[in-house]
Design a protein around this motif. Structure first.
Motif, PDB file in Angstrom:
ATOM      1  N   MET A  89     -37.210 -52.303 -27.342  1.00  0.00           N
ATOM      2  CA  MET A  89     -37.805 -52.264 -28.100  1.00  0.00           C
ATOM      3  C   MET A  89     -38.369 -51.544 -28.919  1.00  0.00           C
ATOM      4  SD  MET A  89     -39.902 -55.001 -28.191  1.00  0.00           S
ATOM      5  CE  MET A  89     -41.003 -55.972 -29.618  1.00  0.00           C
ATOM      6  N   LYS A  90     -38.845 -50.169 -29.037  1.00  0.00           N
ATOM      7  CA  LYS A  90     -38.865 -49.369 -29.184  1.00  0.00           C
ATOM      8  C   LYS A  90     -38.063 -49.055 -31.365  1.00  0.00           C
ATOM      9  CE  LYS A  90     -41.959 -46.364 -26.724  1.00  0.00           C
ATOM     10  NZ  LYS A  90     -42.573 -45.405 -26.492  1.00  0.00           N
ATOM     11  N   LEU A  91     -36.562 -48.520 -30.266  1.00  0.00           N
ATOM     12  CA  LEU A  91     -35.703 -48.779 -31.508  1.00  0.00           C
ATOM     13  C   LEU A  91     -36.309 -49.620 -32.815  1.00  0.00           C
ATOM     14  CD1 LEU A  91     -33.656 -47.267 -32.360  1.00  0.00           C
ATOM     15  CD2 LEU A  91     -32.032 -48.533 -30.645  1.00  0.00           C
ATOM     16  N   LEU A  92     -36.047 -51.169 -32.044  1.00  0.00           N
ATOM     17  CA  LEU A  92     -36.418 -52.370 -33.504  1.00  0.00           C
ATOM     18  C   LEU A  92     -37.186 -52.331 -33.866  1.00  0.00           C
ATOM     19  CD1 LEU A  92     -34.855 -54.926 -34.580  1.00  0.00           C
ATOM     20  CD2 LEU A  92     -36.467 -55.897 -32.806  1.00  0.00           C
ATOM     21  N   ASP A  93     -38.187 -51.207 -33.278  1.00  0.00           N
ATOM     22  CA  ASP A  93     -40.174 -51.065 -34.179  1.00  0.00           C
ATOM     23  C   ASP A  93     -39.291 -50.668 -35.513  1.00  0.00           C
ATOM     24  OD1 ASP A  93     -41.642 -53.522 -32.784  1.00  0.00           O
ATOM     25  OD2 ASP A  93     -42.405 -51.893 -30.544  1.00  0.00           O
ATOM     26  N   LEU A  94     -39.390 -48.855 -35.129  1.00  0.00           N
ATOM     27  CA  LEU A  94     -38.735 -48.073 -35.410  1.00  0.00           C
ATOM     28  C   LEU A  94     -37.763 -48.262 -36.912  1.00  0.00           C
ATOM     29  CD1 LEU A  94     -39.227 -44.938 -36.161  1.00  0.00           C
ATOM     30  CD2 LEU A  94     -37.225 -44.492 -34.940  1.00  0.00           C
ATOM     31  N   SER A  95     -36.693 -49.252 -36.553  1.00  0.00           N
ATOM     32  CA  SER A  95     -36.083 -49.302 -37.421  1.00  0.00           C
ATOM     33  C   SER A  95     -36.772 -50.764 -38.592  1.00  0.00           C
ATOM     34  CB  SER A  95     -34.596 -49.871 -37.575  1.00  0.00           C
ATOM     35  OG  SER A  95     -35.175 -50.802 -36.153  1.00  0.00           O
ATOM     36  N   ILE A  96     -37.966 -51.383 -38.020  1.00  0.00           N
ATOM     37  CA  ILE A  96     -38.404 -51.753 -39.486  1.00  0.00           C
ATOM     38  C   ILE A  96     -39.594 -51.464 -40.046  1.00  0.00           C
ATOM     39  CG2 ILE A  96     -39.999 -54.191 -39.288  1.00  0.00           C
ATOM     40  CD1 ILE A  96     -38.572 -55.208 -36.326  1.00  0.00           C
ATOM     41  N   LEU A  97     -40.310 -50.379 -39.178  1.00  0.00           N
ATOM     42  CA  LEU A  97     -41.093 -49.296 -39.255  1.00  0.00           C
ATOM     43  C   LEU A  97     -40.575 -48.848 -41.120  1.00  0.00           C
ATOM     44  CD1 LEU A  97     -44.014 -48.162 -39.630  1.00  0.00           C
ATOM     45  CD2 LEU A  97     -43.101 -46.535 -38.015  1.00  0.00           C
ATOM     46  N   LEU A  98     -39.451 -48.218 -40.726  1.00  0.00           N
ATOM     47  CA  LEU A  98     -38.108 -47.315 -42.004  1.00  0.00           C
ATOM     48  C   LEU A  98     -38.170 -48.551 -42.920  1.00  0.00           C
ATOM     49  CD1 LEU A  98     -36.216 -44.821 -39.375  1.00  0.00           C
ATOM     50  CD2 LEU A  98     -38.296 -44.616 -40.994  1.00  0.00           C
ATOM     51  N   MET A  99     -37.308 -49.346 -43.062  1.00  0.00           N
ATOM     52  CA  MET A  99     -37.424 -50.449 -43.505  1.00  0.00           C
ATOM     53  C   MET A  99     -38.428 -50.310 -44.509  1.00  0.00           C
ATOM     54  SD  MET A  99     -35.196 -53.518 -43.769  1.00  0.00           S
ATOM     55  CE  MET A  99     -34.060 -53.509 -42.063  1.00  0.00           C
ATOM     56  N   SER A 100     -39.597 -50.733 -43.888  1.00  0.00           N
ATOM     57  CA  SER A 100     -40.570 -51.703 -44.790  1.00  0.00           C
ATOM     58  C   SER A 100     -41.325 -50.421 -45.432  1.00  0.00           C
ATOM     59  CB  SER A 100     -41.879 -52.041 -43.568  1.00  0.00           C
ATOM     60  OG  SER A 100     -42.094 -51.289 -42.921  1.00  0.00           O
ATOM     61  N   ILE A 101     -41.239 -49.601 -44.673  1.00  0.00           N
ATOM     62  CA  ILE A 101     -41.539 -48.163 -45.307  1.00  0.00           C
ATOM     63  C   ILE A 101     -40.586 -47.990 -47.134  1.00  0.00           C
ATOM     64  CG2 ILE A 101     -42.219 -45.673 -45.405  1.00  0.00           C
ATOM     65  CD1 ILE A 101     -42.969 -45.603 -43.159  1.00  0.00           C
ATOM     66  N   GLY A 102     -39.186 -48.543 -46.766  1.00  0.00           N
ATOM     67  CA  GLY A 102     -38.255 -47.997 -47.405  1.00  0.00           C
ATOM     68  C   GLY A 102     -38.550 -49.021 -48.753  1.00  0.00           C
ATOM     69  N   ILE A 103     -39.415 -50.083 -48.606  1.00  0.00           N
ATOM     70  CA  ILE A 103     -38.995 -51.605 -49.303  1.00  0.00           C
ATOM     71  C   ILE A 103     -40.159 -51.254 -50.167  1.00  0.00           C
ATOM     72  CG2 ILE A 103     -39.633 -54.418 -49.415  1.00  0.00           C
ATOM     73  CD1 ILE A 103     -37.575 -53.682 -46.940  1.00  0.00           C
ATOM     74  N   LEU A 104     -41.631 -51.274 -49.508  1.00  0.00           N
ATOM     75  CA  LEU A 104     -42.828 -50.486 -49.966  1.00  0.00           C
ATOM     76  C   LEU A 104     -42.478 -49.452 -51.222  1.00  0.00           C
ATOM     77  CD1 LEU A 104     -45.645 -50.430 -50.029  1.00  0.00           C
ATOM     78  CD2 LEU A 104     -45.760 -49.262 -48.480  1.00  0.00           C
ATOM     79  N   LEU A 105     -41.894 -48.346 -50.839  1.00  0.00           N
ATOM     80  CA  LEU A 105     -41.256 -47.153 -52.010  1.00  0.00           C
ATOM     81  C   LEU A 105     -40.703 -47.170 -52.926  1.00  0.00           C
ATOM     82  CD1 LEU A 105     -40.484 -44.249 -49.677  1.00  0.00           C
ATOM     83  CD2 LEU A 105     -43.025 -44.330 -50.762  1.00  0.00           C
ATOM     84  N   ILE A 106     -40.140 -48.724 -52.661  1.00  0.00           N
ATOM     85  CA  ILE A 106     -39.250 -49.248 -53.905  1.00  0.00           C
ATOM     86  C   ILE A 106     -39.854 -49.584 -54.958  1.00  0.00           C
ATOM     87  CG2 ILE A 106     -37.512 -50.117 -54.721  1.00  0.00           C
ATOM     88  CD1 ILE A 106     -35.930 -49.610 -51.937  1.00  0.00           C
ATOM     89  N   ILE A 107     -41.031 -50.550 -54.106  1.00  0.00           N
ATOM     90  CA  ILE A 107     -42.189 -51.239 -54.715  1.00  0.00           C
ATOM     91  C   ILE A 107     -43.021 -50.509 -55.826  1.00  0.00           C
ATOM     92  CG2 ILE A 107     -43.958 -53.479 -54.899  1.00  0.00           C
ATOM     93  CD1 ILE A 107     -42.045 -54.676 -52.413  1.00  0.00           C
ATOM     94  N   ILE A 108     -43.249 -49.479 -55.026  1.00  0.00           N
ATOM     95  CA  ILE A 108     -44.127 -48.463 -55.721  1.00  0.00           C
ATOM     96  C   ILE A 108     -43.271 -48.007 -56.786  1.00  0.00           C
ATOM     97  CG2 ILE A 108     -45.815 -46.457 -55.580  1.00  0.00           C
ATOM     98  CD1 ILE A 108     -45.820 -47.831 -52.811  1.00  0.00           C
ATOM     99  N   SER A 109     -42.088 -47.869 -56.954  1.00  0.00           N
ATOM    100  CA  SER A 109     -41.139 -46.740 -57.926  1.00  0.00           C
ATOM    101  C   SER A 109     -41.463 -47.299 -59.016  1.00  0.00           C
ATOM    102  CB  SER A 109     -40.095 -46.285 -57.258  1.00  0.00           C
ATOM    103  OG  SER A 109     -39.486 -47.447 -56.980  1.00  0.00           O
ATOM    104  N   PHE A 110     -42.041 -48.566 -59.151  1.00  0.00           N
ATOM    105  CA  PHE A 110     -41.429 -49.848 -60.447  1.00  0.00           C
ATOM    106  C   PHE A 110     -42.720 -49.718 -61.000  1.00  0.00           C
ATOM    107  CE2 PHE A 110     -38.445 -52.331 -58.108  1.00  0.00           C
ATOM    108  CZ  PHE A 110     -36.694 -52.305 -58.630  1.00  0.00           C
ATOM    109  N   PHE A 111     -44.162 -49.029 -60.373  1.00  0.00           N
ATOM    110  CA  PHE A 111     -44.852 -48.990 -61.351  1.00  0.00           C
ATOM    111  C   PHE A 111     -45.424 -47.613 -62.257  1.00  0.00           C
ATOM    112  CE2 PHE A 111     -45.614 -52.507 -57.666  1.00  0.00           C
ATOM    113  CZ  PHE A 111     -46.728 -53.555 -58.558  1.00  0.00           C
ATOM    114  N   PHE A 112     -44.592 -46.619 -61.481  1.00  0.00           N
ATOM    115  CA  PHE A 112     -44.545 -45.386 -61.868  1.00  0.00           C
ATOM    116  C   PHE A 112     -43.526 -45.066 -63.433  1.00  0.00           C
ATOM    117  CE2 PHE A 112     -45.971 -44.322 -57.410  1.00  0.00           C
ATOM    118  CZ  PHE A 112     -47.163 -43.559 -58.269  1.00  0.00           C
TER     119      PHE A 112
END
Length: 151
Positions: free
Chosen positions: A1-24
């Motif tokens: 379960m921890k592995l799945l939470d870690l991968s979801i956390l990393l994926m959500s951080i990556g998507i968030l960074l991509i969205i933020i890069s469009f605004f800069f």
């Protein structure tokens, strides 16, 4: 379960960074635009300087004294303004003063362009004194160039 939470956390951080890069804003595009504007302005300035230099060169080379004389045309001394005549006299005096110092120094060979200029001025009917002023040669050097025929 921890592995799945870690991968979801990393994926959500990556998507968030991509969205933020469009605004800069992309700073490299701004730098490219600035460099392009700078190069255009430099190009325009150099063209303006070249044009001004060409005008100055033409003014120096195409003074009224260089016109071909005709039988009915007045002499250059009659056409010249008093200020031009004063400048010509000052140049003649400076040329005569430099002749005194140049006679003591060793003579240098005269460049072929100056030799052809002397011949053209002679063909136009200018005096030896006028030719010496315009060519920056002494009157003796002008006489030698005319006598030697360019050799």
């Amino acid at each position: 379960m921890k592995l799945l939470d870690l991968s979801i956390l990393l994926m959500s951080i990556g998507i968030l960074l991509i969205i933020i890069s469009f605004f800069f804003k992309n700073s490299s595009q701004k730098i490219e635009k600035d460099v392009e504007e700078l190069s255009i302005s430099i190009f325009q300035e150099t063209n303006n300087l070249k044009r001004r230099m060409k005008i100055v060169e033409e003014e120096l080379l195409l003074e009224p004294e260089f016109q071909v004389k005709s039988k009915t045309a007045p002499s250059p001394q009659q056409v010249q303004s008093p200020k031009v005549q004063q400048v010509m006299q000052a140049v003649q005096q400076a040329a005569q003063a430099s002749k005194v110092t140049s006679t003591t120094t060793q003579t240098k060979p005269i460049h072929q362009i100056i030799v052809s200029q002397v011949h053209e001025l002679n063909k136009q009917g200018l005096s030896v004194a006028e030719i010496s002023i315009r060519s920056n040669l002494t009157e003796e050097q002008v006489r030698q160039v005319i006598a030697n025929g360019g050799r």
